[in-house]
Design a protein around this motif. Structure first.
Motif, PDB file in Angstrom:
ATOM      1  N   SER A 395      80.277  35.453  92.359  1.00 50.01           N
ATOM      2  CA  SER A 395      81.148  34.294  92.217  1.00 50.01           C
ATOM      3  C   SER A 395      82.382  34.476  93.096  1.00 50.01           C
ATOM      4  N   PRO A 396      83.052  33.392  93.449  1.00 51.82           N
ATOM      5  CA  PRO A 396      84.192  33.490  94.369  1.00 51.82           C
ATOM      6  C   PRO A 396      85.310  34.410  93.890  1.00 51.82           C
ATOM      7  N   ASN A 397      85.445  34.562  92.568  1.00 54.24           N
ATOM      8  CA  ASN A 397      86.527  35.410  92.048  1.00 54.24           C
ATOM      9  C   ASN A 397      86.052  36.839  91.788  1.00 54.24           C
ATOM     10  N   LEU A 398      85.151  37.323  92.646  1.00 55.99           N
ATOM     11  CA  LEU A 398      84.588  38.668  92.466  1.00 55.99           C
ATOM     12  C   LEU A 398      85.682  39.726  92.382  1.00 55.99           C
ATOM     13  N   PHE A 399      86.643  39.678  93.291  1.00 60.82           N
ATOM     14  CA  PHE A 399      87.667  40.729  93.331  1.00 60.82           C
ATOM     15  C   PHE A 399      88.524  40.747  92.064  1.00 60.82           C
ATOM     16  N   THR A 400      88.622  39.596  91.417  1.00 64.06           N
ATOM     17  CA  THR A 400      89.458  39.528  90.222  1.00 64.06           C
ATOM     18  C   THR A 400      88.952  40.457  89.132  1.00 64.06           C
TER      19      THR A 400
END
Length: 576
Positions: A395-400
């Motif tokens: 998902s786009p917020n992987l780094f979160t």
């Protein structure tokens, strides 16, 4: 009818009696040219003559020719063994006698002579043969035996009956059985004999290649061992039948089911509830199913350190009902529901890849407000050390959600469309291994986020088949690697299947990463010049480039065998 003795053969025998051995050899050689002569008899006589001249190699050659030419004639075995004895090789002679006895039929008229000589030589050698297990103290013998694998111990038992009795009597050797290396199917009697030798104290069992008719019987016998802690089963078997047989094994800590054993989500949850001491679980065929209200995810799994789940089914409703969904990766509960989880592997291979991001990430399933990203209490604790995703598009917020304690990250497969990830706001101070294999969603921007923004102390970097990152873009990363000084300490790099990677590019890699020890350039356009350059740099004190230990060049069609041999001869491990 006795064989005809030719004139040359008879002349050779007379010359032998006169001790004119060289002339006798010439006469025997001429005798062999005649088709009507007794070839075996001539070779036998010539071998005896060679022995008189102490030319044992030629004598052995004639004797072996006798065996090859007439395997049912005992003279070849007798002569060959006699030559070996004259050479001072009684062990080899004993092997020849044994081979002759094995080859000759039980009703062979001259078999008794061979048996007598074999027995006589064996008894003569017996005083010089000492069984180490009868000489060494038991404790020292055990130190030796413990160096062998289970497969090797099974092979050692076949040496003699004494070793079979000795090893079979040591129950601790049979508390861990592993049939991974079995050449064929593993019969029931092999498993049952191991369990009997362990006296029912079996703790570890890796069961592979069970014949289908004996699978249920073998697992039934295995279930009678109450102390099993590690169980790895690869068999065509049902999970419900497994529950019936192993429901009392509360000591189970490690459990692995192969892809041959389908497991529904409900069965998976039942495993977690029934075996509270589970340390690691690996299920390679998870099926989608409705989550039963009677069997929710356990509130706490205090011992679980590793989870491996694989599925080939597409999700049709809520993702939280899919077999790969793992809740509680992030939680505000105290204590944390998964306090010891260190390794997570998810393998998804549906019939058709979905054109959406698969929402397996480290966010709470009920998160609605993006503002909680800024709340430290809602972020995952530094639990996970290793994450391995196959076929999953992040998902786009992987780094979160990536934990700060992450050390190993691997993505392979999945949709090929490029992604845009939210840039990381925190570093990943322990991430030493980054592997992307056939990950088409990886772009130049994402690579910069991983290598520069997250500031990992990366030591292993593999970008295999990442076709949305060009080598020109990777050159830019090498030029700006000062943004992350840890890149100078990179030890392993893989860029297999990259277009336009040639000798010049490989040379740039060598100069850019001086600490590099392993390089994978498989399926690129490099030639033998690259191997020679890396080989020569190993011995050059002036060259400040990488000193490779291993280079992988599978599928590189322009590399010559001479270049591969040159590298290997000079200490470079070349894998083709």
């Amino acid at each position: 009818m006795p064989p005809i003795v030719s004139g040359h053969h008879e002349r050779g025998q007379k010359l032998y009696q006169k001790q004119d051995f060289k002339a006798a050899i010439e006469a025997f050689g001429e005798a062999l040219t005649h088709k009507s002569s007794d070839a075996i008899g001539v070779l036998d006589n010539r071998a005896a003559t060679y022995c008189k001249l102490e030319q044992y190699e030629q004598a052995r050659r004639d004797a072996r020719h006798m065996i090859k030419k007439a395997s049912q004639d005992e003279r070849g075995y007798l002569r060959c063994a006699k030559v070996l004895l004259l050479e001072g090789k009684p062990e080899k002679a004993l092997e020849i006698y044994a081979y002759g006895l094995k080859t000759l039929g039980s009703k062979h008229p001259r078999r008794e002579v061979l048996e007598q000589l074999h027995k006589k030589l064996e008894s003569r050698m017996l005083p010089n043969r000492k069984d180490p297990f009868t000489i060494l103290p038991f404790e020292m013998a055990m130190l030796v035996i413990e160096q062998f694998s289970f497969k090797q111990i099974v092979g050692i038992m076949r040496v003699c009956k004494g070793w079979q009795r000795f090893l079979g009597s040591i129950s601790q050797l049979w508390m861990k059985i592993d049939f991974t290396g079995a050449r064929g199917t593993v019969p029931f009697n092999a498993i049952s004999s191991c369990i009997r030798r362990s006296r029912g104290l079996l703790t570890h069992a890796t069961i592979k290649s069970l014949p289908l008719p004996q699978t249920s019987k073998s697992l039934e016998f295995l279930s009678r061992c109450p102390h099993i802690e590690h169980l790895d089963i690869s068999a065509n078997y049902g999970s419900k039948e497994f529950f019936d047989k192993f429901k009392r094994h509360k000591k189970l800590q490690n459990l692995t089911f192969s892809s041959e054993i389908p497991v529904t989500k409900a069965d998976f949850l039942r495993l977690l509830h029934d075996y509270p001491k589970l340390d690691r679980i690996a299920l390679w065929n998870i099926r989608e199913g409705q989550q039963s209200s009677a069997s929710p995810w356990p509130d706490s799994l205090p011992n679980l350190r590793g989870i491996t789940l694989a599925s080939k089914t597409s999700y049709t409703s809520s993702i939280m009902q899919h077999g790969l969904w793992v809740p509680n990766l992030i939680s505000d509960k105290q204590p944390h529901p998964l306090p010891r989880l260190q390794e997570l592997r998810l393998d998804w291979d549906p019939p058709t890849l979905l054109p959406v991001s698969y929402p397996i990430c480290f966010d709470r399933p009920d998160r609605q407000d993006a503002s909680i990203d800024d709340d430290p209490a809602m972020r995952p604790p530094p639990l996970l050390r290793q994450i391995d995703f196959r076929g999953i598009l992040p998902s786009p917020n992987l780094f979160t959600g990536l934990p700060k304690g992450l050390e190993y990250l691997r993505f392979s497969g999945g949709m090929a469309r490029p992604l845009q990830l939210t840039p990381p706001t925190e570093t990943l101070p322990r991430l030493h291994t980054i592997i992307f294999v056939d990950a088409g969603w990886v772009t130049f921007d994402i690579l910069q986020q991983f290598l520069f923004d997250a500031q990992p102390p990366v030591r292993k970097l593999y970008l295999d088949q990442c076709f949305n990152v060009s080598w020109h873009e990777f050159l830019l990363i090498m030029e700006h690697k000062g943004r992350n000084p840890e890149l100078d300490k990179l030890e392993e790099l893989g860029v297999s299947h990259w277009r336009d990677v040639d000798d010049m590019y490989a040379s740039v890699l060598r100069k850019s990463f001086p600490s590099l020890r392993v390089l994978d350039l498989s399926y690129t356009s490099i030639t033998g010049c690259t191997i020679r350059e890396f080989t020569d740099s190993r011995t050059s004190e002036l060259d400040k480039g990488a000193k490779l230990d291993r280079i992988i060049v599978r599928g590189c069609e322009s590399i010559s065998l001479d270049a591969v041999a040159y590298g290997r001869q000079n200490g470079l491990e070349v894998i083709t």
